[in-house]
Design a protein around this motif. Sequence first.
Motif, short mmCIF file in Angstrom:
data_model
loop_
_atom_site.label_atom_id
_atom_site.label_comp_id
_atom_site.label_asym_id
_atom_site.label_seq_id
_atom_site.Cartn_x
_atom_site.Cartn_y
_atom_site.Cartn_z
N CYS A 6 97.04 -60.14 4.09
CA CYS A 6 97.60 -60.28 5.43
C CYS A 6 97.79 -61.75 5.79
CB CYS A 6 96.73 -59.57 6.46
SG CYS A 6 95.09 -60.27 6.60
N ARG A 7 97.33 -62.66 4.91
CA ARG A 7 97.52 -64.11 5.13
C ARG A 7 98.86 -64.57 4.58
NH1 ARG A 7 93.35 -64.00 8.59
NH2 ARG A 7 91.77 -62.70 7.65
N GLY A 8 99.65 -63.65 4.01
CA GLY A 8 101.00 -63.98 3.56
C GLY A 8 101.12 -64.40 2.11
N SER A 9 100.02 -64.79 1.48
CA SER A 9 100.07 -65.23 0.09
C SER A 9 98.64 -65.26 -0.46
CB SER A 9 100.66 -66.64 0.00
OG SER A 9 99.80 -67.56 0.67
N ARG A 10 98.55 -65.40 -1.79
CA ARG A 10 97.21 -65.51 -2.40
C ARG A 10 96.55 -66.82 -1.98
NH1 ARG A 10 97.92 -63.33 -8.63
NH2 ARG A 10 98.52 -61.22 -8.08
N SER A 11 97.37 -67.87 -1.87
CA SER A 11 96.80 -69.15 -1.42
C SER A 11 96.22 -69.00 -0.02
CB SER A 11 97.88 -70.24 -1.41
OG SER A 11 98.39 -70.44 -2.69
N GLY A 12 96.96 -68.32 0.85
CA GLY A 12 96.48 -68.10 2.22
C GLY A 12 95.19 -67.29 2.22
N TYR A 18 81.99 -70.80 -1.51
CA TYR A 18 83.07 -71.66 -0.99
C TYR A 18 83.73 -72.40 -2.14
CZ TYR A 18 85.31 -75.63 1.30
OH TYR A 18 86.23 -76.58 1.71
N LYS A 19 82.90 -72.98 -3.03
CA LYS A 19 83.45 -73.76 -4.15
C LYS A 19 84.29 -72.87 -5.06
CE LYS A 19 79.83 -77.25 -4.23
NZ LYS A 19 78.47 -77.49 -4.70
N LEU A 20 83.82 -71.66 -5.27
CA LEU A 20 84.54 -70.71 -6.12
C LEU A 20 85.93 -70.40 -5.54
CD1 LEU A 20 82.51 -67.55 -7.02
CD2 LEU A 20 84.72 -67.25 -5.99
N PHE A 21 85.99 -70.13 -4.24
CA PHE A 21 87.29 -69.82 -3.62
C PHE A 21 88.16 -71.08 -3.51
CE2 PHE A 21 84.92 -66.10 -1.65
CZ PHE A 21 85.53 -65.16 -2.46
N TYR A 22 87.52 -72.22 -3.29
CA TYR A 22 88.29 -73.46 -3.21
C TYR A 22 88.95 -73.77 -4.56
CZ TYR A 22 89.68 -78.20 -2.19
OH TYR A 22 90.43 -79.34 -2.03
N GLU A 23 88.20 -73.56 -5.64
CA GLU A 23 88.76 -73.78 -6.98
C GLU A 23 89.93 -72.83 -7.24
OE1 GLU A 23 84.59 -75.21 -8.95
OE2 GLU A 23 85.57 -73.45 -9.86
N ASN A 24 89.76 -71.58 -6.82
CA ASN A 24 90.86 -70.63 -7.02
C ASN A 24 92.05 -70.97 -6.12
OD1 ASN A 24 91.70 -68.37 -8.60
ND2 ASN A 24 91.68 -67.15 -6.73
N LEU A 25 91.76 -71.50 -4.93
CA LEU A 25 92.85 -71.95 -4.04
C LEU A 25 93.66 -73.04 -4.73
CD1 LEU A 25 94.32 -72.43 -1.30
CD2 LEU A 25 92.41 -73.92 -0.65
N THR A 26 92.97 -74.00 -5.34
CA THR A 26 93.66 -75.09 -6.04
C THR A 26 94.58 -74.52 -7.13
OG1 THR A 26 91.69 -76.41 -5.64
CG2 THR A 26 93.25 -77.30 -7.21
N CYS A 86 95.82 -71.39 -7.21
CA CYS A 86 96.89 -70.60 -6.57
C CYS A 86 97.99 -71.52 -6.04
CB CYS A 86 96.35 -69.76 -5.42
SG CYS A 86 95.33 -68.39 -5.92
N LEU A 87 97.58 -72.67 -5.49
CA LEU A 87 98.57 -73.57 -4.88
C LEU A 87 99.57 -74.11 -5.91
CD1 LEU A 87 96.35 -75.56 -2.34
CD2 LEU A 87 98.27 -74.05 -1.77
N GLU A 88 99.16 -74.15 -7.20
CA GLU A 88 100.08 -74.64 -8.24
C GLU A 88 101.26 -73.68 -8.42
OE1 GLU A 88 97.77 -75.24 -11.77
OE2 GLU A 88 96.58 -76.83 -10.82
N SER A 89 100.98 -72.37 -8.38
CA SER A 89 102.06 -71.40 -8.60
C SER A 89 102.65 -70.91 -7.28
CB SER A 89 101.53 -70.21 -9.40
OG SER A 89 100.41 -69.66 -8.74
N GLU A 90 101.91 -71.10 -6.19
CA GLU A 90 102.32 -70.53 -4.90
C GLU A 90 102.03 -71.56 -3.79
OE1 GLU A 90 99.81 -67.32 -3.44
OE2 GLU A 90 101.48 -65.95 -3.74
N PRO A 91 102.73 -72.69 -3.83
CA PRO A 91 102.39 -73.74 -2.84
C PRO A 91 102.72 -73.31 -1.41
CG PRO A 91 104.35 -74.34 -4.10
CD PRO A 91 103.86 -73.05 -4.67
N ILE A 92 101.86 -73.69 -0.49
CA ILE A 92 102.18 -73.47 0.93
C ILE A 92 101.97 -74.79 1.66
CG2 ILE A 92 101.73 -70.98 1.03
CD1 ILE A 92 98.99 -71.55 2.20
N VAL A 129 91.84 -76.89 4.33
CA VAL A 129 93.23 -76.93 4.81
C VAL A 129 93.96 -78.18 4.34
CG1 VAL A 129 92.79 -75.45 6.82
CG2 VAL A 129 92.67 -77.94 7.09
N GLY A 130 93.30 -79.03 3.55
CA GLY A 130 93.97 -80.20 2.96
C GLY A 130 93.80 -81.48 3.76
N LEU A 131 92.82 -81.51 4.68
CA LEU A 131 92.55 -82.74 5.44
C LEU A 131 91.34 -83.45 4.86
CD1 LEU A 131 92.94 -81.29 9.06
CD2 LEU A 131 94.37 -83.10 8.08
#
Length: 271
Positions: free
Chosen positions: A106-112, A155-163, A165-171, A239-241
Motif C-alpha cells: 500500500c506504500r506504492g512500491s517495494r522501496s516504499g 531496522y538495519k535489515l530493512f534499511y539494507e533491503n531498502l538500499t 530496492c532503490l537500485e531497481s525501483e528508485p523513488i 528517508v535519505g536525510l
Amino acid sequence: MGRWTLDDIPWDRFDRSKLDPDVVRIVKAASLVECNGGAYAHHLCQIFHDDPDFQRTARRWGEEEIQHGRALARWAMLADSSYDFAAAFERFQAGFRIDFDRDVSCRGSRSGEMIARCMVEVGTSSYYSALRDAVREPVLKEICRNIAADEIRHYKLFYENLTRCLESEPIGFWRRLRVGFGRIAEAQDDELACAYHAANETTGPYDRRRHSRAYERRAFALYRERHVRHIVAMAFKAVGLSPHGRLARVASRLAWSAMRYRVIRLKKAVA
Ligand SMILES: [Fe+2]
Ligand SMILES: [Fe+2]
C-alpha cells in the motif's frame, strides 16, 4: 529464530515489589501487537513473491517479533495472574484487522514498503530502549534489553533491503519523506489503542480516542531526550536525510518538546 530464547530470560529474578501498574498495562498491549508479526511477515512474503532470500529473512523476522510477544506475555502473566493472553489476543484480532492478502504494498512500491518497515522498527527500538531504561523490575529490563537489540537489527535489515530496492525501483526524496512520515503518523491509528483495550478491558466498548490517550499517557512518559534523538536520527536516515546534521538536531529538539507537552496535557486531562 532470534539470538535469544525465552530460556535465556532469568524468570526466577522476577521482583513483584518493583512493579509499576502503568507499565504492566502497556506491556500487555505490546504483547498483543508483537504477536501479529507472523501476519506482517506473510504480507512481506507476498510483496517479495519472487525473492526467496528476502522471504526467508522476512519469515525469520516474523518469528522474532512473535518471540517478543511471547516473552512480554509471559512477563505480563507473572505480573498479573489474571491476565489471559489467549483471550486478549482473540479480542485484539476481532477488533483490529488489516488487509494482508495483497501482493502489492500500500506504500506504492517495494522501496516504499521498506521505508515504512524501517519506521516501525525506529518506533519499536526506541520504545523498548525507553522501557528498558525506565523500568525497575529486573526481568522486564532484561526482556526489553534483548528486544531493543533485535529491533535495531531489524531496522538495519530493512534499511539494507531498502538500499537494494532503490537500485531497481528508485523513488524520489519527497515520496520517501511522505511514506516515512506518513507511517509515523499511523502510529496513532487503531493498532496500539485497540491492543490496549483488548489487553486491559474484558468488558466495555472500544473507544479509539480514550484508549489511544490511555496508552500514550503511559508510554510517552517513559521517553527521555536521548530516545527522541535516536528516533529522529534513524527516521532521517531512512528517508535519505543526514541523521546527525543541523536539521536533525532542530527536529530532535522540536520532537522532544512536542512529546513533553503531549504528556503534560494527557496527564492534566485525567487529573
Ligand atoms: Fe518486536
Ligand atoms: Fe522488529
